[in-house]
Design a protein around this motif. Structure first.
Motif, PDB file in Angstrom:
ATOM      1  N   ALA A 268     -46.115 -33.547 -50.763  1.00  0.00           N
ATOM      2  CA  ALA A 268     -45.433 -32.893 -49.560  1.00  0.00           C
ATOM      3  C   ALA A 268     -45.720 -33.926 -48.079  1.00  0.00           C
ATOM      4  O   ALA A 268     -46.763 -34.251 -48.085  1.00  0.00           O
ATOM      5  CB  ALA A 268     -46.171 -31.641 -49.324  1.00  0.00           C
ATOM      6  N   VAL A 269     -44.838 -34.246 -47.590  1.00  0.00           N
ATOM      7  CA  VAL A 269     -44.567 -35.259 -46.694  1.00  0.00           C
ATOM      8  C   VAL A 269     -44.665 -34.620 -44.944  1.00  0.00           C
ATOM      9  O   VAL A 269     -45.130 -35.261 -44.072  1.00  0.00           O
ATOM     10  CB  VAL A 269     -43.865 -36.441 -46.451  1.00  0.00           C
ATOM     11  N   GLU A 270     -43.684 -33.474 -44.888  1.00  0.00           N
ATOM     12  CA  GLU A 270     -43.413 -33.147 -43.553  1.00  0.00           C
ATOM     13  C   GLU A 270     -42.763 -31.429 -43.951  1.00  0.00           C
ATOM     14  O   GLU A 270     -42.429 -31.120 -44.753  1.00  0.00           O
ATOM     15  CB  GLU A 270     -42.321 -34.108 -42.770  1.00  0.00           C
TER      16      GLU A 270
END
Length: 303
Positions: free
Chosen positions: A252-254
């Motif tokens: 998960a990045v954003e």
């Protein structure tokens, strides 16, 4: 709807009274006759209130229909009429108060009203005298002196309202005004979605491997522990090398979401409105359209 040309006092008694809009006012309690002409002029109405006082209403413009007696005056005007004692006879003061309330011309020459049951003999010839209907009642209000109600006052009374502000022939000028409001409606939808795409990623990592080389060391003279002999022999060395290993993981990045922002801008609204223009004809056939309206301050049309 059936209308009777003439009604006797007997026919009027106990009728249910309705105003021009069909609203029930009450029931006829007494029929009131002119002292001199013997004609039915008024009826008093029992409205269900306590006490001996009753509401009076003129028979001018009244007519009989299937429901009862329909008078030419609205219910609220009848309810607000001066309430007098229904004791069989009205004096001049009480009668004039009723005429003023209904905007009618009062009686003259000392005439007064009496109930059809207030004096002996009134149920005879005078009591059975015909009451003019919608057309006859308009001409039979005065007594032997021949007095009549004015046409203007009768018209105002039948409409159920006074003539305040119209005595001098005033004209009401009207116009439309533009009222602009706002309403909110849906104009579209914005969607947030994810799609999967593939792209090439290049990265550099250090890797190592082992290579073989021959190392030679001379034996020093006098070095012990070494025995020399001639024969065949071999040795094996294992070589190692690093290889790149690729592994994928989801991370998960954003966090992503949609939000709205209200933008206010000025927008001009145009439409057509109607207005009344006052014109008048001058003596001699001339017409003036451009003078200022003194009462309303309006501006006449440009030429």
């Amino acid at each position: 709807m059936t209308e009777d040309a003439y009604l006797s006092t007997r026919d009027l008694r106990d009728l249910t009274v309705y105003d021009p809009d069909g609203e029930k006012v009450g029931k006829v309690s007494q029929v009131w006759l002119d002292d001199r002409s013997g004609r039915p002029e008024w009826v008093s109405i029992s409205t269900g209130l306590f006490g001996t006082k009753e509401s009076f209403v003129p028979l001018l413009g009244a007519h009989r229909n299937q429901e009862g007696l329909q008078v030419a005056y609205r219910k609220d005007l009848v309810k607000d009429a001066p309430r007098v004692e229904a004791d069989g006879h009205l004096d001049q003061t009480e009668e004039q108060a009723l005429y003023r309330h209904y905007s009618l011309q009062g009686s003259k020459g000392g005439d007064s009203l009496r109930s059809d049951k207030g004096t002996a003999g009134t149920t005879g010839a005078a009591g059975t005298a015909g009451m003019a209907g919608a057309a006859g009642a308009a001409g039979a209000v005065g007594g032997a002196a021949g007095q009549r109600r004015s046409a203007d006052a009768s018209t105002a009374g039948m409409a159920g309202r006074g003539t305040e502000g119209m005595e001098n022939g005033d004209m009401i000028r009207s116009e439309e005004r533009l009222r602009v409001g706002k309403t909110e409606s849906e104009v579209g939808h914005a969607r947030l979605r994810k799609v999967v795409v593939t792209e090439n990623v290049t990265t550099t990592i250090p890797i190592s491997h082992e290579e073989v080389r021959v190392v030679r060391e001379p034996i020093k003279e006098g070095e012990t522990g070494i025995r020399a002999r001639i024969h065949e022999e071999e040795r094996e060395v294992t070589l190692h090398a690093e290889r790149p290993v690729v592994r994928k993981e989801a991370v998960a990045v954003e966090r992503v979401h949609l939000e709205t922002e209200r933008i206010t801008e000025q927008q001009e609204i145009s439409d057509t409105v109607r207005k009344e223009r006052v014109e008048f004809d001058e003596p001699g056939g001339g017409r003036d359209q451009g003078r200022q309206d003194r009462r309303g301050g309006g501006r006449g049309p440009s030429h």
